[in-house]
Structure formats: structure tokens, C-alpha cells
Scaffold this motif. Structure first.
Motif, PDB file in Angstrom:
ATOM      1  N   GLN A 249      52.195  25.470  29.456  1.00  0.00           N
ATOM      2  CA  GLN A 249      51.195  26.437  29.016  1.00  0.00           C
ATOM      3  C   GLN A 249      49.951  26.260  29.862  1.00  0.00           C
ATOM      4  O   GLN A 249      49.591  25.140  30.234  1.00  0.00           O
ATOM      5  CB  GLN A 249      50.834  26.234  27.540  1.00  0.00           C
ATOM      6  CG  GLN A 249      51.977  26.467  26.589  1.00  0.00           C
ATOM      7  CD  GLN A 249      51.544  26.276  25.144  1.00  0.00           C
ATOM      8  OE1 GLN A 249      50.781  25.375  24.839  1.00  0.00           O
ATOM      9  NE2 GLN A 249      52.026  27.139  24.272  1.00  0.00           N
TER      10      GLN A 249
ATOM     11  N   LEU B 226      48.581  29.464  26.889  1.00  0.00           N
ATOM     12  CA  LEU B 226      49.652  30.455  26.796  1.00  0.00           C
ATOM     13  C   LEU B 226      50.750  30.161  27.809  1.00  0.00           C
ATOM     14  O   LEU B 226      50.492  29.679  28.911  1.00  0.00           O
ATOM     15  CB  LEU B 226      49.108  31.864  27.059  1.00  0.00           C
ATOM     16  CG  LEU B 226      48.076  32.399  26.060  1.00  0.00           C
ATOM     17  CD1 LEU B 226      47.516  33.732  26.556  1.00  0.00           C
ATOM     18  CD2 LEU B 226      48.697  32.550  24.687  1.00  0.00           C
ATOM     19  N   ARG B 227      51.982  30.494  27.434  1.00  0.00           N
ATOM     20  CA  ARG B 227      53.124  30.411  28.344  1.00  0.00           C
ATOM     21  C   ARG B 227      53.140  31.651  29.230  1.00  0.00           C
ATOM     22  O   ARG B 227      52.613  32.702  28.853  1.00  0.00           O
ATOM     23  CB  ARG B 227      54.428  30.332  27.553  1.00  0.00           C
ATOM     24  CG  ARG B 227      54.543  29.104  26.686  1.00  0.00           C
ATOM     25  CD  ARG B 227      55.945  28.988  26.084  1.00  0.00           C
ATOM     26  NE  ARG B 227      56.061  27.897  25.148  1.00  0.00           N
ATOM     27  CZ  ARG B 227      55.949  26.604  25.431  1.00  0.00           C
ATOM     28  NH1 ARG B 227      55.703  26.231  26.654  1.00  0.00           N
ATOM     29  NH2 ARG B 227      56.084  25.689  24.495  1.00  0.00           N
TER      30      ARG B 227
END
Length: 167
Positions: A29, A127-128
């Protein structure tokens, strides 16, 4: 057509701005900041960063910007690449660095150049890449369109150029 926040346009529009940005990845991430440059209903997710102040080194500027935007104290790593972003009225030369580590608790910061009523930082998250790419086009920094994995951000060409025209 997207309309740029008037205060952002007045502060940064019509000039070439030199910015720094940091890439910090943990467990697949990446640390991102959601800016409402074009209004609160139109997010723009990008790595933390901002303008270099007169007399400040790029590393000092990035350390300050990460703290202002995310509440984290960052240890800045190696220089990665330059991205030229041209989307009138904005034009930025962005110097990207890796971030080795951070200390502290993540929190939504504020942009000191912008008045309290017009703050543009909406959120800070890890966030991915799949999550980033699920957003509409234009809702995230163009560097995420150039890679198949977050680790590839550390191997991009040294100079990237992006010219966008508003339709």
C-alpha cells in the motif's frame, strides 16, 4: 469540464512550480493524500508533497510537506525521478523521492498557504494500486497509470512528462 479551486488557481496557476513528492510503501500500500483541487466531489489522490520554499532543500521541503499533510515525520530516501505535469493553468516540475520510514500517527493535515475555508486536503490513507485504479480517470496522479505494481515506482524512467489539455 473540471473547474480548479479559485484559491489554488490564484496561488499556483500561470507559473511553473517546483514540487517535491514522496513515495512510501508498506505492505503493498502507498501513502496518499486526497486533495479537492477541483471541488470536494472530485477527489485527486497523490503522494504527499508540495512546493519548495526559497532557501529550503528538496529533502527539507519534502520532510515539511509530509508532516503538514499527514502528521508523520519522514526519513527521506533516494531521489527517484522527475515528473513534469502540465495541466493548464497548472504547471509543475515534481521531484519524487523514496521515503525510507515514518514516525508518528497518520492524520489529515492542512495546507498553510490556503485559507481555512478553502482547505483542499480531504483525507490521508494507505491504498493498494487496485484501489487507486478503481477511481475515475483524473482522480489520481498519473504515475499510477505508468506501473503494474507499486514497486515499479522505484524503477520508473528518470524523466516523465505529461501534458494534459482540458476539454
Amino acid at each position: 469540464m473540471q473547474t480548479l479551486n479559485d484559491e489554488v488557481k490564484n496561488l499556483y496557476g500561470g507559473n511553473v512550480r517546483v514540487r517535491v513528492s514522496g513515495i512510501y510503501i508498506v505492505q503493498d500500500q502507498v501513502l496518499l493524500v486526497n486533495h479537492s483541487l477541483y471541488g470536494k466531489e472530485q477527489p485527486f489522490w497523490s503522494p504527499p508533497g508540495g512546493g519548495i520554499l526559497f532557501g529550503e532543500t528538496a529533502v527539507e521541503a519534502l520532510t515539511r510537506e509530509v508532516r503538514e499533510e499527514t502528521g508523520l515525520e519522514a526519513e527521506i530516501g533516494d531521489f527517484l525521478f522527475v515528473n513534469e505535469h502540465v495541466r493548464p493553468p497548472l504547471h509543475a516540475i515534481e521531484l519524487f523521492f523514496g521515503i525510507k520510514s515514518v514516525r508518528g500517527k497518520i492524520s489529515k493535515g492542512a495546507d498553510p498557504e490556503i485559507s481555512p475555508a478553502n482547505q483542499i486536503i480531504e483525507d490521508v490513507q494507505f491504498l493498494r494500486l487496485e484501489e487507486i485504479r478503481s477511481f475515475p480517470p483524473g482522480a489520481y496522479h498519473s504515475i499510477f497509470s505508468r506501473v503494474q505494481s507499486l514497486e515499479e515506482l522505484f524503477r520508473l524512467d528518470k524523466f516523465l512528462s505529461q501534458l494534459e489539455t482540458l476539454i
